[in-house]
Design an enzyme around this catalytic site. Structure first.
Site, PDB file in Angstrom:
ATOM      1  N   SER A 286       0.826  -1.199   0.000  1.00 23.36           N
ATOM      2  CA  SER A 286       0.000   0.000   0.000  1.00 23.36           C
ATOM      3  C   SER A 286       0.866   1.257   0.000  1.00 23.36           C
ATOM      4  CB  SER A 286      -0.893   0.008   1.244  1.00 23.36           C
ATOM      5  OG  SER A 286      -1.494   1.271   1.441  1.00 23.36           O
TER       6      SER A 286
ATOM      7  N   HIS B   1     -13.086  -0.662  -3.707  1.00 26.62           N
ATOM      8  CA  HIS B   1     -12.306  -0.307  -2.517  1.00 26.62           C
ATOM      9  C   HIS B   1     -12.872  -0.970  -1.263  1.00 26.62           C
ATOM     10  CE1 HIS B   1      -8.870   2.509  -2.031  1.00 26.62           C
ATOM     11  NE2 HIS B   1      -9.120   2.337  -0.746  1.00 26.62           N
TER      12      HIS B   1
ATOM     13  N   THR C 141      -4.418   3.173  -8.140  1.00 27.76           N
ATOM     14  CA  THR C 141      -5.767   3.130  -7.578  1.00 27.76           C
ATOM     15  C   THR C 141      -6.496   4.410  -7.949  1.00 27.76           C
ATOM     16  OG1 THR C 141      -5.143   1.659  -5.764  1.00 27.76           O
ATOM     17  CG2 THR C 141      -7.090   3.032  -5.438  1.00 27.76           C
TER      18      THR C 141
ATOM     19  N   ARG D 220     -15.425   0.875   0.933  1.00 26.16           N
ATOM     20  CA  ARG D 220     -14.954   1.935   1.831  1.00 26.16           C
ATOM     21  C   ARG D 220     -15.044   3.330   1.215  1.00 26.16           C
ATOM     22  NH1 ARG D 220     -11.793   0.491   6.060  1.00 26.16           N
ATOM     23  NH2 ARG D 220     -10.209   2.098   5.819  1.00 26.16           N
TER      24      ARG D 220
ATOM     25  N   LYS E 142      -6.639  -0.074 -10.607  1.00 25.05           N
ATOM     26  CA  LYS E 142      -7.486  -0.662  -9.554  1.00 25.05           C
ATOM     27  C   LYS E 142      -8.644   0.290  -9.246  1.00 25.05           C
ATOM     28  CE  LYS E 142      -7.289  -2.486  -4.819  1.00 25.05           C
ATOM     29  NZ  LYS E 142      -8.187  -1.541  -4.126  1.00 25.05           N
TER      30      LYS E 142
ATOM     31  N   ARG F  43     -16.427   7.118   6.273  1.00 24.12           N
ATOM     32  CA  ARG F  43     -16.361   5.866   7.034  1.00 24.12           C
ATOM     33  C   ARG F  43     -16.859   6.114   8.453  1.00 24.12           C
ATOM     34  NH1 ARG F  43     -10.411   4.923   4.285  1.00 24.12           N
ATOM     35  NH2 ARG F  43     -11.240   4.905   2.148  1.00 24.12           N
TER      36      ARG F  43
ATOM     37  N   GLN G  69       1.454   0.121  -4.977  1.00 25.29           N
ATOM     38  CA  GLN G  69       0.272   0.958  -5.211  1.00 25.29           C
ATOM     39  C   GLN G  69       0.656   2.437  -5.220  1.00 25.29           C
ATOM     40  OE1 GLN G  69      -2.275   1.717  -1.844  1.00 25.29           O
ATOM     41  NE2 GLN G  69      -4.128   1.500  -3.066  1.00 25.29           N
TER      42      GLN G  69
END
Length: 393
Positions: free
Chosen positions: A113, A283, A163, A286, A259, A172, A135
């Site tokens: 990540s 995702h 991404t 999220r 992605k 969230r 990523q």
């Protein structure tokens, strides 16, 4: 390796999730487990697999099974890899490198990540010949996007994953309710509230005070993680466009994967612009609550790409049978995210290795019961969608 007693308790991915919930402070568990707003997309990601039934042909004979698949010229031991999850080092000390070692030992790929605790260079130094991906995002400072890609190239990462669905941070609400911040507060009240999770607190006692996002910190930089995390949303550019994808494509010579693709139109455009692969993903629910589930989007993305590039699936994978169903619908391989964090929280590297072994055994068992000896034999005829008037030929 897990102790026999823990292995018995961690008999499935859902059981591993329960063990992670018992091991982590509520706010930390919910940070990984939660989704955006009402979490409809998060739930649908898992529920979508129940809409498809398997149609086995056991008389084909499948005494032995080969789970391996080739992706971008590298052989994976099974059609499953670890996807990017931020702050894995919050769940277990040095969590990213622990998970990468487990993936390498299992013979599959690991994607780091952008928000990892260790830096991409630190992971590469520990990875050896492991199949590792990196990523990246498109930042307002395009120079930083280029810098991350250059660093990944210098560290010999095997693929770059852009991404595209995180340019605005999702709402969230579990994190809001829990007052979650990075790193967690450790005042007297918070420590008292974590008393029942004292093993996690003890393990993390050295790492929590110095927790950071390694890819955002330059040598000599004393910027704390709270400031980095607080400014992350401002770094991302909602004005990202295909022009930015083209720039990254021109810069990065290895496999470039997008992605967060859910639209067939974007999948076709990705092929036209020379992208090497797409990951069908929302995702993990999220970001945009109400977005189509990954599995529901998969067949149209597969049709749009026409077999010209690999299509990977991310989201809701909890069983080996889920992986087989995704492959029957056209996916080349699948990614897991939350399950590897649950494994980390349970037992670090050994926990992630156990999670991967659960998937391997379940994929193998599903293939055997369906009469399949190789991944290439997994075709659309293997699945039946319940709301279809007749079984597809």
């Amino acid at each position: 390796m897990l102790s026999p007693s823990l292995a018995r308790r961690a008999y499935s991915i859902d059981a591993t999730r329960d063990l992670a919930r018992q091991a982590l402070p509520r706010a930390v568990f919910d940070f990984a487990d939660g989704g955006a707003e009402d979490e409809r997309t998060l739930r649908r990601n898992e529920q979508a697999f129940a809409d498809f039934d398997l149609v086995p042909e056991p008389l084909r004979g499948a005494a032995t099974r080969d789970l391996s698949t080739v992706l971008f010229g590298r052989t994976l031991s099974m059609p499953l890899m670890i996807g990017p999850t931020g702050l894995a080092g919050l769940f277990w000390p040095d969590g990213e490198r622990a998970a990468m070692r487990a993936a390498a030992a299992a013979g599959t790929a690991y994607c780091l990540s952008h928000g990892s605790v260790c830096s991409l260079e630190e992971l590469a130094a520990a990875a050896g010949p492991a199949n590792r991906w990196m990523q990246v995002f498109v930042y307002r400072d395009r120079g930083f996007t280029r810098e991350l890609a250059e660093r990944a190239a210098a560290a010999n990462y095997d693929a770059l994953v852009l991404t595209v669905d995180n340019q605005l941070i999702g709402n969230r609400e579990r994190d809001i309710r829990n007052g979650f911040i990075i790193p967690p507060r450790l005042g007297p009240g918070e420590v008292a509230g974590m008393a029942y999770r004292w093993r996690w607190l003890w393990r993390m006692r050295r790492d929590l005070p110095r927790l950071t996002m390694g890819n955002y910190v330059k040598p000599g930089d004393t910027t704390g993680i709270r400031e980095i995390a607080g400014n992350l949303a401002a770094r991302l550019d909602p004005g990202m466009s295909w022009a930015d994808v083209d720039q990254l494509r021109a810069q990065w010579r290895g496999p470039l994967v997008l992605k967060g693709i859910l639209s067939p139109a974007e999948a076709r455009e990705a092929v036209a612009r020379g992208i090497d692969g797409v990951i069908v993903s929302n995702h993990g629910g999220r970001q945009l609550d109400g977005a189509i589930a990954s599995l529901d989007a998969l067949p149209r993305i597969v049709d749009a790409t026409g077999g010209r590039i690999p299509v990977l699936l991310d989201g809701g994978i909890r069983r080996g049978a889920d992986v087989v169903k995704a492959l029957a619908l056209g996916a080349t391989a699948c990614l897991i995210a939350r399950p590897q964090l649950w494994g980390l929280a349970m037992a670090g590297e050994a926990g992630v290795a156990h999670v991967l072994d659960i998937f391997r055994r379940e994929i193998d068992r599903t293939m055997g019961l369906c009469g399949l000896t190789r991944v290439a034999e997994i075709t659309p005829s293997l699945v039946f969608r319940r709301n279809m008037p007749e079984h597809p030929r």
